[in-house]
Design an enzyme around this catalytic site. Structure first.
Site, short mmCIF file in Angstrom:
data_model
loop_
_atom_site.label_atom_id
_atom_site.label_comp_id
_atom_site.label_asym_id
_atom_site.label_seq_id
_atom_site.Cartn_x
_atom_site.Cartn_y
_atom_site.Cartn_z
N ASP A 85 4.73 -22.65 3.27
CA ASP A 85 3.66 -22.93 4.05
C ASP A 85 4.75 -23.11 5.40
OD1 ASP A 85 2.06 -24.27 5.91
OD2 ASP A 85 1.34 -25.64 4.55
N ASN A 112 3.76 -13.30 12.51
CA ASN A 112 2.26 -12.71 12.12
C ASN A 112 1.37 -13.95 11.54
OD1 ASN A 112 0.17 -10.45 11.62
ND2 ASN A 112 0.84 -11.32 9.63
N TYR A 178 -7.26 -21.85 18.40
CA TYR A 178 -6.72 -20.25 18.13
C TYR A 178 -6.42 -19.63 19.49
CZ TYR A 178 -6.76 -15.42 16.28
OH TYR A 178 -6.32 -14.10 15.98
N LYS A 182 -2.58 -18.49 20.50
CA LYS A 182 -2.15 -17.39 20.84
C LYS A 182 -1.69 -17.24 22.36
CE LYS A 182 -3.15 -15.15 17.00
NZ LYS A 182 -1.81 -15.07 16.11
N1 LIG Z 1 -7.83 -9.57 12.01
C1 LIG Z 1 -8.27 -9.66 13.49
O1 LIG Z 1 -9.20 -9.15 13.91
C2 LIG Z 1 -6.92 -10.11 14.25
C3 LIG Z 1 -7.18 -9.97 15.61
C4 LIG Z 1 -6.22 -10.59 16.52
C5 LIG Z 1 -5.05 -11.16 15.85
N2 LIG Z 1 -5.00 -11.40 14.76
C6 LIG Z 1 -3.89 -11.98 14.00
O2 LIG Z 1 -3.02 -11.24 13.22
C7 LIG Z 1 -2.28 -12.30 12.25
C8 LIG Z 1 -2.70 -11.69 11.07
O3 LIG Z 1 -4.14 -11.98 10.47
P1 LIG Z 1 -4.89 -10.97 9.46
O4 LIG Z 1 -6.16 -10.38 10.14
O5 LIG Z 1 -4.16 -10.12 8.82
O6 LIG Z 1 -5.46 -12.30 8.57
P2 LIG Z 1 -5.30 -12.38 7.05
O7 LIG Z 1 -5.35 -11.14 6.21
O8 LIG Z 1 -5.94 -13.54 6.45
O9 LIG Z 1 -3.55 -12.65 6.79
C9 LIG Z 1 -3.12 -13.80 7.35
C10 LIG Z 1 -1.89 -14.19 6.59
O10 LIG Z 1 -1.19 -15.35 7.36
C11 LIG Z 1 -0.67 -16.31 6.14
N3 LIG Z 1 -0.77 -17.56 6.47
C12 LIG Z 1 -1.69 -18.30 6.75
N4 LIG Z 1 -1.42 -19.65 7.07
C13 LIG Z 1 -0.24 -19.71 6.56
C14 LIG Z 1 0.74 -20.75 6.46
N5 LIG Z 1 0.15 -21.90 6.64
N6 LIG Z 1 1.76 -20.50 5.99
C15 LIG Z 1 2.39 -19.14 5.89
N7 LIG Z 1 1.58 -18.19 5.86
C16 LIG Z 1 0.27 -18.39 6.28
C17 LIG Z 1 -1.66 -15.77 4.93
O11 LIG Z 1 -1.30 -16.09 3.74
P3 LIG Z 1 -1.51 -17.24 2.94
O12 LIG Z 1 -2.98 -17.71 3.00
O13 LIG Z 1 -1.36 -16.89 1.45
O14 LIG Z 1 -0.65 -18.27 3.51
C18 LIG Z 1 -1.76 -14.20 5.21
O15 LIG Z 1 -0.70 -13.70 4.60
C19 LIG Z 1 -2.74 -13.41 12.33
O16 LIG Z 1 -1.88 -14.29 13.39
C20 LIG Z 1 -3.98 -13.10 13.55
O17 LIG Z 1 -4.47 -14.36 14.26
C21 LIG Z 1 -5.77 -10.68 13.85
#
Ligand SMILES: NC(=O)c1ccc[n+]([C@@H]2O[C@H](COP(=O)([O-])OP(=O)(O)OC[C@H]3O[C@@H](n4cnc5c(N)ncnc54)[C@H](OP(=O)(O)O)[C@@H]3O)[C@@H](O)[C@H]2O)c1
Length: 283
Positions: A85, A112, A178, A182
């Site tokens: 975590d 990430n 958020y 960011k």
């Molecule tokens: N999808 C979009 O549209 C989008 C757009 C802009 C930016 N982003 C950014 O891209 C990044 C990845 O997002 P995603 O869309 O791929 O979402 P996702 O599929 O939900 O992946 C998020 C990852 O972060 C991990 N995580 C969350 N909380 C955590 C914690 N406390 N400690 C360790 N790991 C943690 C999750 O794993 P666990 O839950 O197992 O810990 C998961 O592996 C994020 O920073 C997000 O803000 C996403």
């Protein structure tokens, strides 16, 4: 009799592996990628491994990490992982130490990991949730960078990539922590770029738009649709219509931008934030 002549110099087939290695963008690098059990982080880990990096994966869910690392290993790549975590300082230290134990160093750090948090206006936003969102995006990026920078400075080489968001550059309601986290990551990116530039370290950020295939994006879409009183399909269509390309981005498209920023292809770039958003933000 016809024969296969390999390459212009007629090189023997045994030369093929070393030539292919030299074409890889991240050969011999070690990349620590957070939030890599699924979504964008997993896509980055897969691509970096294909490009020759040893990848170290981390997130909280061991099952997802094990599946992602297993897929990379069975494809011939090098992968290891530690569940953690990253909102906890000691767990950030554990992750960096375990990566060094497995692979000997950290050349690339990709910050990430993250979650969106509550979808509510500021006046309703619980402080504890605000702190959690800041902790995973901004504080963890700071802590992990703090842990890897001395090694990078000592060897005069290293790359840090922060995955920020379009939310840092636009104005969407109901996601104050958020957006603040960011935007904070972009400030951190520029300061670390300034501090590392003459020490061989580059620091950049990516601002993805909607990557609708991921868990975070799907959950957010469902909540937004409910709040707006429309179907999930209508909410998504309305949002995507505001992008020049009128479509979502894929995790793989974000990974390819990440590869560019973490490889020598971008050797003169530091302190930048690159929008991979289909055309929404223009600064
Ligand atoms: N999808 C979009 O549209 C989008 C757009 C802009 C930016 N982003 C950014 O891209 C990044 C990845 O997002 P995603 O869309 O791929 O979402 P996702 O599929 O939900 O992946 C998020 C990852 O972060 C991990 N995580 C969350 N909380 C955590 C914690 N406390 N400690 C360790 N790991 C943690 C999750 O794993 P666990 O839950 O197992 O810990 C998961 O592996 C994020 O920073 C997000 O803000 C996403």
């Amino acid at each position: 009799m016809a024969h296969l002549d390999f390459g212009p110099a007629g090189l023997p087939p045994s030369a093929l592996p070393s030539i292919l290695d030299s074409l890889m963008e991240l050969q011999d690098r070690v990349a620590l990628i957070t939030g890599s059990g699924r979504g964008i982080g997993r896509a980055i880990a897969q691509l970096f491994a294909k490009e020759g990096a040893a990848v170290f994966l981390t997130a909280r869910t061991e099952k997802e990490l094990s599946a992602a690392a297993g897929e990379i290993s069975s494809g011939g790549g090098r992968a290891a992982y530690a569940a953690a975590d990253l909102t906890m300082e000691a767990e950030c230290a554990h992750v960096v130490a375990t990566c060094r134990e497995k692979f000997g160093k950290v050349d690339i750090l990709v910050n990430n990991a993250g979650h969106y948090g509550p979808v509510v206006p500021v006046e309703d936003y619980p402080l504890a949730e605000f702190d959690k969102v800041i902790a995973i995006h901004l504080r963890a990026a700071f802590l992990l960078s703090k842990l890897v920078l001395p090694e990078m400075y000592a060897k005069k080489s290293g790359v840090i990539l922060n995955i920020s968001s379009l939310s840092a550059k636009t104005a969407y309601a109901w996601g104050s922590a958020y957006a603040a986290a960011k935007a904070g990551m972009l400030g951190l990116t520029r300061v670390m770029a300034a501090e590392g530039a003459r020490q061989g370290v580059r620091v950049n950020a990516i601002c993805p738009g909607p990557v609708t295939e991921t868990q975070m994006s799907k959950e957010l879409g469902a909540v937004l649709a409910k709040r707006m009183g429309v179907s999930a399909e209508e909410q998504l269509a309305g949002f995507l219509n505001g992008l020049l390309q009128g479509r979502a981005q894929t995790a793989d498209e974000i990974a390819r931008a990440a590869l560019f920023l973490c490889s020598e292809q971008s050797s003169a770039m530091t302190g930048q934030s690159i929008n991979v958003d289909g055309g929404v933000a223009f600064y």
